[in-house]
Design a protein around this motif. Structure first.
Motif, PDB file in Angstrom:
ATOM      1  N   ILE A 272       0.868  -1.177   0.000  1.00 36.53           N
ATOM      2  CA  ILE A 272       0.000   0.000   0.000  1.00 36.53           C
ATOM      3  C   ILE A 272       0.907   1.229   0.000  1.00 36.53           C
ATOM      4  CG2 ILE A 272      -1.762   1.288   1.227  1.00 36.53           C
ATOM      5  CD1 ILE A 272      -1.313  -2.381   1.954  1.00 36.53           C
ATOM      6  N   VAL A 273       0.584   2.180  -0.880  1.00 35.17           N
ATOM      7  CA  VAL A 273       1.413   3.386  -1.012  1.00 35.17           C
ATOM      8  C   VAL A 273       0.554   4.612  -0.743  1.00 35.17           C
ATOM      9  CG1 VAL A 273       2.880   4.756  -2.526  1.00 35.17           C
ATOM     10  CG2 VAL A 273       2.863   2.255  -2.732  1.00 35.17           C
ATOM     11  N   LEU A 274       0.994   5.447   0.200  1.00 37.01           N
ATOM     12  CA  LEU A 274       0.405   6.777   0.401  1.00 37.01           C
ATOM     13  C   LEU A 274       1.256   7.762  -0.389  1.00 37.01           C
ATOM     14  CD1 LEU A 274      -0.510   6.975   4.203  1.00 37.01           C
ATOM     15  CD2 LEU A 274      -2.049   6.798   2.267  1.00 37.01           C
ATOM     16  N   ALA A 275       0.686   8.328  -1.435  1.00 35.02           N
ATOM     17  CA  ALA A 275       1.475   9.151  -2.351  1.00 35.02           C
ATOM     18  C   ALA A 275       0.870  10.544  -2.505  1.00 35.02           C
ATOM     19  CB  ALA A 275       1.574   8.486  -3.720  1.00 35.02           C
ATOM     20  N   PRO A 276       1.586  11.605  -2.091  1.00 30.77           N
ATOM     21  CA  PRO A 276       1.091  12.984  -2.279  1.00 30.77           C
ATOM     22  C   PRO A 276       1.407  13.479  -3.691  1.00 30.77           C
ATOM     23  CG  PRO A 276       3.147  13.033  -1.074  1.00 30.77           C
ATOM     24  CD  PRO A 276       2.852  11.593  -1.333  1.00 30.77           C
TER      25      PRO A 276
ATOM     26  N   PRO B  39       0.486   4.601 -15.207  1.00 24.38           N
ATOM     27  CA  PRO B  39      -0.114   3.257 -15.076  1.00 24.38           C
ATOM     28  C   PRO B  39       0.902   2.182 -14.728  1.00 24.38           C
ATOM     29  CG  PRO B  39      -0.910   4.364 -17.049  1.00 24.38           C
ATOM     30  CD  PRO B  39       0.198   5.214 -16.512  1.00 24.38           C
ATOM     31  N   ASP B  40       2.098   2.233 -15.319  1.00 17.68           N
ATOM     32  CA  ASP B  40       3.046   1.143 -15.120  1.00 17.68           C
ATOM     33  C   ASP B  40       3.544   1.052 -13.692  1.00 17.68           C
ATOM     34  OD1 ASP B  40       4.315   3.543 -15.315  1.00 17.68           O
ATOM     35  OD2 ASP B  40       5.974   2.828 -16.581  1.00 17.68           O
ATOM     36  N   ILE B  41       3.357   2.098 -12.885  1.00 19.93           N
ATOM     37  CA  ILE B  41       3.773   2.020 -11.485  1.00 19.93           C
ATOM     38  C   ILE B  41       2.562   1.979 -10.554  1.00 19.93           C
ATOM     39  CG2 ILE B  41       3.966   4.517 -11.092  1.00 19.93           C
ATOM     40  CD1 ILE B  41       6.515   3.899  -9.486  1.00 19.93           C
ATOM     41  N   VAL B  42       1.482   2.669 -10.923  1.00 23.88           N
ATOM     42  CA  VAL B  42       0.273   2.652 -10.090  1.00 23.88           C
ATOM     43  C   VAL B  42      -0.355   1.264 -10.067  1.00 23.88           C
ATOM     44  CG1 VAL B  42      -2.095   3.529  -9.935  1.00 23.88           C
ATOM     45  CG2 VAL B  42      -0.197   5.107 -10.362  1.00 23.88           C
ATOM     46  N   ASN B  43      -0.277   0.523 -11.175  1.00 24.43           N
ATOM     47  CA  ASN B  43      -0.897  -0.799 -11.256  1.00 24.43           C
ATOM     48  C   ASN B  43      -0.095  -1.879 -10.547  1.00 24.43           C
ATOM     49  OD1 ASN B  43      -2.918   0.354 -12.782  1.00 24.43           O
ATOM     50  ND2 ASN B  43      -1.994  -0.213 -14.754  1.00 24.43           N
ATOM     51  N   CYS B  44       1.069  -1.549  -9.995  1.00 27.64           N
ATOM     52  CA  CYS B  44       1.885  -2.535  -9.277  1.00 27.64           C
ATOM     53  C   CYS B  44       1.541  -2.614  -7.794  1.00 27.64           C
ATOM     54  CB  CYS B  44       3.365  -2.189  -9.429  1.00 27.64           C
ATOM     55  SG  CYS B  44       4.009  -2.435 -11.096  1.00 27.64           S
ATOM     56  N   ALA B  45       0.701  -1.714  -7.293  1.00 22.90           N
ATOM     57  CA  ALA B  45       0.398  -1.697  -5.858  1.00 22.90           C
ATOM     58  C   ALA B  45      -0.910  -0.960  -5.636  1.00 22.90           C
ATOM     59  CB  ALA B  45       1.550  -1.028  -5.095  1.00 22.90           C
ATOM     60  N   LYS B  46      -1.383  -0.986  -4.369  1.00 23.38           N
ATOM     61  CA  LYS B  46      -2.529  -0.170  -3.990  1.00 23.38           C
ATOM     62  C   LYS B  46      -2.012   1.245  -3.705  1.00 23.38           C
ATOM     63  CE  LYS B  46      -5.712  -3.440  -1.781  1.00 23.38           C
ATOM     64  NZ  LYS B  46      -6.381  -3.754  -0.498  1.00 23.38           N
ATOM     65  N   VAL B  47      -2.263   2.161  -4.602  1.00 26.93           N
ATOM     66  CA  VAL B  47      -1.776   3.536  -4.460  1.00 26.93           C
ATOM     67  C   VAL B  47      -2.937   4.418  -4.033  1.00 26.93           C
ATOM     68  CG1 VAL B  47      -0.700   5.506  -5.613  1.00 26.93           C
ATOM     69  CG2 VAL B  47       0.028   3.178  -6.181  1.00 26.93           C
ATOM     70  N   VAL B  48      -2.754   5.091  -2.898  1.00 27.87           N
ATOM     71  CA  VAL B  48      -3.752   6.018  -2.373  1.00 27.87           C
ATOM     72  C   VAL B  48      -3.183   7.431  -2.489  1.00 27.87           C
ATOM     73  CG1 VAL B  48      -5.080   6.719  -0.356  1.00 27.87           C
ATOM     74  CG2 VAL B  48      -4.645   4.290  -0.789  1.00 27.87           C
ATOM     75  N   ARG B  49      -3.864   8.286  -3.221  1.00 30.97           N
ATOM     76  CA  ARG B  49      -3.406   9.683  -3.333  1.00 30.97           C
ATOM     77  C   ARG B  49      -3.638  10.392  -2.011  1.00 30.97           C
ATOM     78  NH1 ARG B  49      -6.271  13.038  -6.188  1.00 30.97           N
ATOM     79  NH2 ARG B  49      -4.616  14.609  -6.065  1.00 30.97           N
ATOM     80  N   LEU B  50      -2.545  10.880  -1.402  1.00 27.75           N
ATOM     81  CA  LEU B  50      -2.628  11.596  -0.136  1.00 27.75           C
ATOM     82  C   LEU B  50      -2.776  13.083  -0.437  1.00 27.75           C
ATOM     83  CD1 LEU B  50      -2.478  11.354   2.950  1.00 27.75           C
ATOM     84  CD2 LEU B  50      -0.010  11.648   2.770  1.00 27.75           C
ATOM     85  N   SER B  51      -4.046  13.494  -0.563  1.00 28.68           N
ATOM     86  CA  SER B  51      -4.323  14.876  -0.945  1.00 28.68           C
ATOM     87  C   SER B  51      -5.743  15.225  -0.540  1.00 28.68           C
ATOM     88  CB  SER B  51      -4.139  15.042  -2.455  1.00 28.68           C
ATOM     89  OG  SER B  51      -4.415  16.364  -2.856  1.00 28.68           O
TER      90      SER B  51
ATOM     91  N   ASP C 107      -9.685  27.323  -6.266  1.00 27.63           N
ATOM     92  CA  ASP C 107     -10.071  26.093  -6.980  1.00 27.63           C
ATOM     93  C   ASP C 107      -9.163  24.909  -6.673  1.00 27.63           C
ATOM     94  OD1 ASP C 107     -12.059  27.641  -8.112  1.00 27.63           O
ATOM     95  OD2 ASP C 107     -10.814  28.159  -9.843  1.00 27.63           O
ATOM     96  N   HIS C 108      -7.877  24.975  -7.094  1.00 24.40           N
ATOM     97  CA  HIS C 108      -7.002  23.810  -6.996  1.00 24.40           C
ATOM     98  C   HIS C 108      -6.128  23.833  -5.738  1.00 24.40           C
ATOM     99  CE1 HIS C 108      -8.174  23.828 -11.194  1.00 24.40           C
ATOM    100  NE2 HIS C 108      -7.781  22.569 -11.279  1.00 24.40           N
ATOM    101  N   SER C 109      -6.521  24.593  -4.744  1.00 21.49           N
ATOM    102  CA  SER C 109      -5.693  24.650  -3.537  1.00 21.49           C
ATOM    103  C   SER C 109      -5.718  23.335  -2.776  1.00 21.49           C
ATOM    104  CB  SER C 109      -6.191  25.772  -2.624  1.00 21.49           C
ATOM    105  OG  SER C 109      -7.513  25.526  -2.187  1.00 21.49           O
ATOM    106  N   ARG C 110      -6.620  22.395  -3.138  1.00 14.92           N
ATOM    107  CA  ARG C 110      -6.718  21.127  -2.430  1.00 14.92           C
ATOM    108  C   ARG C 110      -5.772  20.070  -2.991  1.00 14.92           C
ATOM    109  NH1 ARG C 110     -11.193  19.957   0.395  1.00 14.92           N
ATOM    110  NH2 ARG C 110     -11.440  17.918  -0.579  1.00 14.92           N
ATOM    111  N   ASP C 111      -5.041  20.389  -4.069  1.00 14.77           N
ATOM    112  CA  ASP C 111      -4.119  19.425  -4.670  1.00 14.77           C
ATOM    113  C   ASP C 111      -2.762  19.513  -3.975  1.00 14.77           C
ATOM    114  OD1 ASP C 111      -2.650  17.738  -6.207  1.00 14.77           O
ATOM    115  OD2 ASP C 111      -2.825  18.873  -8.076  1.00 14.77           O
ATOM    116  N   ALA C 112      -2.497  18.574  -3.063  1.00 16.86           N
ATOM    117  CA  ALA C 112      -1.245  18.585  -2.313  1.00 16.86           C
ATOM    118  C   ALA C 112      -0.050  18.243  -3.183  1.00 16.86           C
ATOM    119  CB  ALA C 112      -1.329  17.609  -1.142  1.00 16.86           C
ATOM    120  N   GLY C 113      -0.278  17.601  -4.323  1.00 17.33           N
ATOM    121  CA  GLY C 113       0.829  17.262  -5.209  1.00 17.33           C
ATOM    122  C   GLY C 113       1.516  18.476  -5.803  1.00 17.33           C
ATOM    123  N   LEU C 114       0.853  19.641  -5.782  1.00 17.70           N
ATOM    124  CA  LEU C 114       1.468  20.860  -6.298  1.00 17.70           C
ATOM    125  C   LEU C 114       2.749  21.200  -5.541  1.00 17.70           C
ATOM    126  CD1 LEU C 114      -1.570  23.238  -6.910  1.00 17.70           C
ATOM    127  CD2 LEU C 114      -0.030  22.288  -8.632  1.00 17.70           C
ATOM    128  N   GLU C 115       2.747  20.939  -4.232  1.00 15.72           N
ATOM    129  CA  GLU C 115       3.932  21.275  -3.429  1.00 15.72           C
ATOM    130  C   GLU C 115       5.156  20.503  -3.905  1.00 15.72           C
ATOM    131  OE1 GLU C 115       3.100  20.877   0.742  1.00 15.72           O
ATOM    132  OE2 GLU C 115       1.006  21.506   0.456  1.00 15.72           O
TER     133      GLU C 115
END
Length: 906
Positions: A290-294, A302-314, A370-378
């Protein structure tokens, strides 16, 4: 490449740059043994240009070369041309008039020096805000528990069993309740790579929360930037020093990874590839990962997300594992490296900040609409190529910051105001210099209407930096230790480089602060000046020196040097130009077409740091054309431009010597040498204190903005006859005597025929200003030889000396050209022998400074300059003026040719 490597051993034989002569070429050709690869290697080592023809270029023209080998035979293959092309001064621009340059600087002494209060924090009572987690625990925990925990059968499900009985169903298996079980022990890998620094506090927060809930059921590991290395145990919020192997897991085991898997950094692919290998390996073993990924949605692969349970931390994620993704096209892959609109807004907000800590970056993100909730921007911004990172903070690169400040100007006023509010919150406990720097930048980037509210703070900021300048400029230490003063100089220099692109032309203290810092810390003395700085103001802020006139020289190694004009230029040096200097520093820089030049100081009077500009040894491009780069020297009042020399088509030969650049024109075996007269400024006319002067010699400053070719002698009878096939002279005993008895109209006909025969020549008469500029050759005395002359220097009537001087010889005729010494610029008989026609009509001088003075449209006669063989000494002075009607002829009147279009004689 092998051939070049083979000839590296010859590098020890190379003389210093610029001193390779004919003998060196002969040696090079002998060593090459007619091998083309060897010739190219040796040409590169010696700094010459290899041409595909059969001759060697000597002084710009082919010369036959025969060379015996050690056996006495002549090489059969053709020899290459080797050509060295120098730089030469072509143009001078007046960038500051005399009044502006000599005006006094504003006095800042009244502001005093830095006090203890100035060096304290901006607001000591203010507490730094806490960094809010990406997702609240109350929202994260249920989703994390569901993703990580494993289902298993528990107690009998009585309700389900009763329901089956009531419906009359046959019970084949007793139903049991499903419960979630947290794996024990659960290994958790926290990725503390540098690219994830914005999330480090979130990792520690997650560690504390899970440790408090499960204690010994979880083992935490810290991963540094390199995935190839082992892990370190992470205990009580800090990694231990020892390294341990990656967890050995088998089928059915669970692993929690907290990382972006490299997805936030699309410019660097190796972290993604390495994570893909790790996840694929665990998947083959049957390990539940399981991966918590911001990360942002647009960065998922796809080639990396499909290898595990990836949860976007955002905040904008539902915190559920991402469903299997289909393959994406190449266009989508390329678009990941392009920053989103909100990411660009973040960079624009960061352009005002001196430094951006992770907490400040998150505060900026939360200001976005609008997009201030996207933590991946940091993470995406932190990994951007135009961001420099360091421990605990980042900042935009110096080369890109101005572009993003221009973007900040276009942001809505609400975001601009929120930017300032965030800066105050997060930098309240920072040194005051940080706050003042940010206030001034913000003040000049926002709408003046909203900036008005911060005017008092902007005034305090200016006063702070003026105090810093006074502290650095003080003769005594002002109570500061040497180490403290060096730190202050470092702060000042860093501040100047950071704000100059924006404030250089808006805040007058910038240049003063820069020069003060460089006087304290000498390692900054030769550092490049930041873009946007006012060059005139920077040079003006330096301590003034006694004005001096100097010759700019080129050394054999192609570096620059200066020499007082009263001193003789030694052999081996080449005079390039004459300069008037009143500062100990000049600025120089390479100027490429379409680019802003970057200047750096040349402290030519400081023996410790007088490293000068160095010209290129070899000027060659793949296309065989001259490079476009020009070298500019900035003295404060003027900017002198040097360009690569391209020999004119009319030149039979050319070269450099002590006097500078020359080129020879050959017509019917008669050679006339021309000297390149560098552009510059001089005082035309004579001072009122000069003996025997005329009232018509009103002294005024003249600037010649473009260089020009001028014959080094008056036109000889031989050269005249080669063009006109006749000789009008009276003194015909030597064809090297100057041609005389020619009127101005005769000369015009001669020039017209010369230009007809040689269209690229642009032959003409010099203007009166050009003539006197060349005659004086950088001097201000009555003669280019000094205060007095003798008949051994000048051909005049020695019975009538100048200013009570000694009498001498009176020759009563002309003498062959080059019979007498030249002036400092290599021009012969500028004084005496024959009067020389100029292009101008005779007219009154102006009483003010002029640039490239235009000819008078009409007048009583054409100008004559220089005096003659039968004139008295007074009439051969540099400033003496004469004139006559265009048809007038006399045996004491000749002329001297100039080449090139007037005003742009290149």
């Amino acid at each position: 490449m092998a051939e070049i490597a083979q000839f590296n051993r010859y590098a020890d034989l190379v003389l210093p740059k610029g001193t390779c002569g004919r003998a060196d070429l002969l040696l090079a050709l002998a060593m090459a043994e007619s091998d083309r690869a060897r010739e190219e290697a040796l040409a590169a080592v010696l700094g010459f240009e290899l041409l595909p023809d059969t001759d060697i270029i000597i002084n710009g023209k082919p010369a036959a070369l025969s060379m015996s080998t050690t056996t006495g035979t002549v090489p059969k293959s053709p020899q290459p041309k080797l050509l060295f092309r120098p730089y030469f001064p072509v143009r001078v621009d007046n960038v500051a008039d005399k009044e502006t340059w000599t005006a006094k600087q504003p006095d800042s002494a009244g502001y005093g020096v830095l006090s203890d209060d100035d060096q304290a924090d901006w607001d000591c009572s203010y507490s730094k805000p806490e960094i809010l987690p990406i997702v609240p625990w109350t929202r994260l925990w249920p989703r994390l528990r569901r993703a990580v925990a494993r289902k298993h059968a528990a107690d009998l499900d009585i309700l389900s069993l009763a329901e089956q009985f009531s419906k009359g169903k046959f019970v084949r298996r007793l139903p049991r309740k499903q419960r979630l079980s947290w794996p024990s022990p659960l290994p958790v890998i926290l990725d503390f790579s540098d690219r994830l620094m914005p999330y480090w506090d979130d990792w520690r927060w997650l560690n504390q929360r899970l440790q408090a809930r499960f204690n010994q059921q979880i083992r935490f590991f810290c991963l540094n930037s390199l995935l190839q290395k082992n892990l370190r145990p992470f205990i009580d919020g800090e990694p231990e020093q020892k390294f341990v192997e990656w967890p050995v897991l088998g089928s059915g085991d669970t692993l929690l990874i907290v990382s972006d898997l490299g997805l936030n950094d699309p410019e660097h692919h190796w972290p993604v590839r390495r994570w893909r290998e790790i996840l694929a390996n665990y998947r083959r073993r049957g390990v539940h990962v399981i991966v918590l990924a911001p990360v942002s949605v647009r960065h998922l692969q796809p080639d990396i997300v499909n290898c595990a349970k990836v949860v976007r931390l955002s905040p904008d994620s539902d915190l559920r594992p991402i469903r299997r993704m289909p393959p994406i096209c190449v266009t989508q892959i390329e678009s990941r490296s392009v920053l989103s609109t909100m990411g660009k807004t973040l960079l624009a907000m960061m352009s005002v900040a001196t430094r951006v800590e992770p907490g400040l970056l998150r505060a900026f993100r939360q200001c976005l609409p609008d997009h201030s909730r996207d933590a991946g921007l940091e993470g995406a911004v932190w990994c951007h190529l135009e961001v420099d990172t360091e421990p605990a903070a980042c900042a935009l690169t110096q080369s890109s910051v101005q572009r993003w400040r221009n973007e900040f100007v276009q942001l809505p006023e609400t975001i601009q105001q929120r930017t300032l509010d965030c800066l105050r919150d997060w930098h309240a406990r920072a040194p005051q210099g940080v706050h003042h720097e940010e206030i001034l930048l913000w003040r000049h980037l926002v709408n003046p209407r909203i900036a008005l509210a911060e005017e008092n703070n902007a005034t305090r900021a200016r006063q702070f930096f003026l105090k810093l300048k006074n502290t650095l400029s003080g003769n005594d230490s002002k109570g500061f230790e040497p180490g403290e003063r060096l730190l202050q100089a470092q702060i000042a220099e860093s501040h100047v480089h950071w704000v100059a692109p924006t404030l250089g032309k808006k805040e007058s203290y910038i240049e003063q602060l820069s020069t003060a810092a460089r006087q304290v810390e000498r390692r900054y003395a030769e550092a490049e000046l930041p873009a946007g700085i006012d060059l005139v103001a920077w040079l003006k802020s330096l301590p003034s020196q006694v004005p001096q006139r100097v010759n700019l020289l080129q050394r054999p190694d192609l570096s620059f040097d200066i020499l007082d004009v009263t001193k003789t230029v030694q052999s081996g040096l080449t005079r390039l130009a004459t300069l008037d200097l009143d500062r100990e520093t000049m600025l120089w820089g390479w100027v490429h077409e379409g680019e802003t030049p970057v200047y750096q100081p040349w402290n030519f009077l400081d023996e410790g740091i007088r490293r000068s500009p160095v010209l290129p040894r070899l000027l060659q491009t793949d296309s065989g054309q001259q490079p476009s780069a020009a070298l500019c020297l900035h003295t404060g009042r003027q900017c002198l431009c040097f360009e690569p020399f391209n020999p004119p088509d009319w030149a039979d030969a050319w070269g450099q010597d002590t006097f500078g650049l020359y080129a020879d024109l050959k017509i019917d075996q008669v050679i006339q040498r021309f000297r390149w007269i560098a552009p510059g400024t001089f005082l035309m006319g004579s001072p009122e204190t000069e003996p025997e002067r005329s009232k018509t010699e009103v002294q005024h400053e003249v600037t010649i903005t473009h260089g020009y070719w001028l014959a080094d002698t008056a036109c000889t009878q031989a050269f005249w006859s080669a063009v006109k096939k006749e000789n009008l002279a009276h003194f015909t005993e030597d064809m090297n005597n100057p041609v005389e008895s020619v009127s101005w109209r005769d000369v015009r006909q001669f020039i017209d025929q010369l230009n007809h025969d040689y269209p690229d020549l642009y032959a003409r008469l010099p203007t009166e200003a050009q003539w006197e500029y060349a005659c004086r050759a950088g001097t201000t005395t009555p003669f280019s030889f000094g205060e007095q002359i003798t008949p051994e220097q000048v051909n005049y009537d020695g019975n009538h000396p100048y200013a009570d001087g000694k009498k001498g010889q009176y020759r009563r005729k002309t003498v062959p050209v080059k019979s007498l010494p030249p002036n400092p610029w290599g021009l012969y008989e500028m004084h005496g022998n024959v009067w020389e026609w100029c292009a101008d009509w005779y007219g009154a001088y102006p009483d003010h400074a002029v640039t490239d003075p235009a000819e008078h449209e009409n007048g009583d006669g054409r100008v004559l300059r220089g005096g003659s063989w039968h004139g008295i000494a007074r009439n051969v002075r540099s400033a003496v003026r004469n004139g006559n009607v265009p048809d007038y002829r006399s045996d004491h009147i000749g002329f001297r040719l100039a080449l090139g279009r007037a005003g742009n004689s290149k």
